[in-house]
Design a protein around this motif. Structure first.
Motif, mmCIF file in Angstrom:
data_model
loop_
_atom_site.group_PDB
_atom_site.id
_atom_site.type_symbol
_atom_site.label_atom_id
_atom_site.label_comp_id
_atom_site.label_asym_id
_atom_site.label_seq_id
_atom_site.Cartn_x
_atom_site.Cartn_y
_atom_site.Cartn_z
ATOM 1 N N TRP A 26 -32.261 0.127 -32.630
ATOM 2 C CA TRP A 26 -32.225 -0.895 -31.575
ATOM 3 C C TRP A 26 -33.454 -0.774 -30.691
ATOM 4 N N LEU A 27 -33.775 0.437 -30.254
ATOM 5 C CA LEU A 27 -34.932 0.650 -29.383
ATOM 6 C C LEU A 27 -36.241 0.281 -30.095
ATOM 7 N N TYR A 28 -36.353 0.667 -31.350
ATOM 8 C CA TYR A 28 -37.576 0.401 -32.118
ATOM 9 C C TYR A 28 -37.806 -1.104 -32.268
ATOM 10 N N THR A 29 -36.740 -1.845 -32.556
ATOM 11 C CA THR A 29 -36.862 -3.293 -32.708
ATOM 12 C C THR A 29 -37.081 -3.965 -31.358
ATOM 13 N N TYR A 30 -36.376 -3.489 -30.343
ATOM 14 C CA TYR A 30 -36.468 -4.072 -29.002
ATOM 15 C C TYR A 30 -37.887 -3.949 -28.435
ATOM 16 N N LEU A 31 -38.483 -2.792 -28.548
ATOM 17 C CA LEU A 31 -39.804 -2.565 -27.963
ATOM 18 C C LEU A 31 -40.908 -3.288 -28.724
ATOM 19 N N ARG A 32 -40.592 -3.825 -29.883
ATOM 20 C CA ARG A 32 -41.556 -4.618 -30.650
ATOM 21 C C ARG A 32 -41.196 -6.101 -30.638
ATOM 22 N N GLY A 33 -40.154 -6.454 -29.882
ATOM 23 C CA GLY A 33 -39.634 -7.812 -29.920
ATOM 24 C C GLY A 33 -39.909 -8.672 -28.698
ATOM 25 N N PHE A 34 -40.842 -8.284 -27.845
ATOM 26 C CA PHE A 34 -41.160 -9.090 -26.662
ATOM 27 C C PHE A 34 -42.043 -10.284 -27.051
ATOM 28 N N TYR A 35 -41.813 -11.397 -26.385
ATOM 29 C CA TYR A 35 -42.633 -12.582 -26.604
ATOM 30 C C TYR A 35 -42.739 -13.373 -25.306
#
Length: 247
Positions: A123-132
């Motif tokens: 979750w953290l790995y995807t979240y920290l790469r998922g900003f737009y």
């Protein structure tokens, strides 16, 4: 009627967290390359955490001196990772007052000590790469994992600026579905591959921080199992020797 009201209230209280889990389960999570035995990765992750996360978030249940477990000396910790007037034995508490944090972001940033255990590394790995970029949000940022997130993208200079694009795709039966995809609109200081590696190091450190004694505990567990195995062999032959004349 009073008992029925209490039962309904209990069911509603249970339903809310379950509904939140169900909605998060729909989000595709990327696999985080976690290896807490990689001390170089943990050291890089600790540096990113101190420089970018610790400005707003705290890790109030983690002490700086626990970083000796990832191969750092107390002198290295003090010179490179303690950026405030704290001592090496102090906990990683944030300097920003809680009132200011709530006024600026609308909510107080959570403590991150055990966030990896609460959310999960993927979750953290995807979240920290998922900003737009999202102009409708107060901070100008949104996230594919956490919709309408209050947190701004503090690592945008490294990653760059992503935009969320929606495309219509048609399957073999002619049915159209919307597919949302993140596209890098403005590059950052490092390449996408380097940014992913940086986030992997950061999440790796957060996993270690959530349970810093796990490595030693597992090592001790192996030693105990080996000792018990050896004692079983000795006990077995000792029992045979004691009972060999008993019929």
């Amino acid at each position: 009627m009073k008992q029925m009201g209490l039962l309904c209230g209990l069911l509603m209280a249970l339903w809310q967290p379950l509904a939140g889990v169900a909605s998060e389960a729909e989000v595709h999570l990327d696999r985080a390359p976690i290896d807490t035995s990689n001390q170089a990765s943990l050291q890089r992750g600790a540096r990113v955490f101190v420089n970018y996360c610790l400005n707003c978030h705290s890790a109030a249940y983690m002490r700086y001196n626990r970083l000796v477990d990832i191969g750092l000396t107390e002198a290295q910790i003090k010179d490179n990772l303690v950026l405030t007037g704290a001592k090496v034995g102090d906990t990683m508490k944030v300097v920003m007052p809680a009132k200011d944090a709530k006024a600026w972001f609308g909510a107080q940033p959570p403590d991150l000590t055990v966030e990896a255990r609460a959310r999960g590394a993927d979750w953290l790995y995807t979240y920290l790469r998922g900003f737009y970029r999202d102009s409708s949000r107060p901070t100008g940022w949104n996230n594919t994992v956490y919709d309408k997130v209050a947190m701004p993208h503090v690592l945008w200079e490294l990653q760059g600026q992503q935009v969320l694009k929606t495309e219509l795709k048609r399957d073999a039966h002619g049915h159209e579905t919307e597919v949302k995809q993140l596209v890098l609109d403005k590059p950052g200081k490092i390449s996408p591959a380097e940014y992913d590696a940086t986030i992997a190091d950061l999440v790796n450190y957060m996993v270690f921080m959530s349970e810093p004694s796990k490595g030693k505990r597992l090592q001790l567990g192996v030693i105990v199992l080996l000792f018990l195995g050896l004692m079983f062999i000795v006990s077995y032959y000792l029992k045979k020797e004691f009972w060999k004349d008993v019929h």
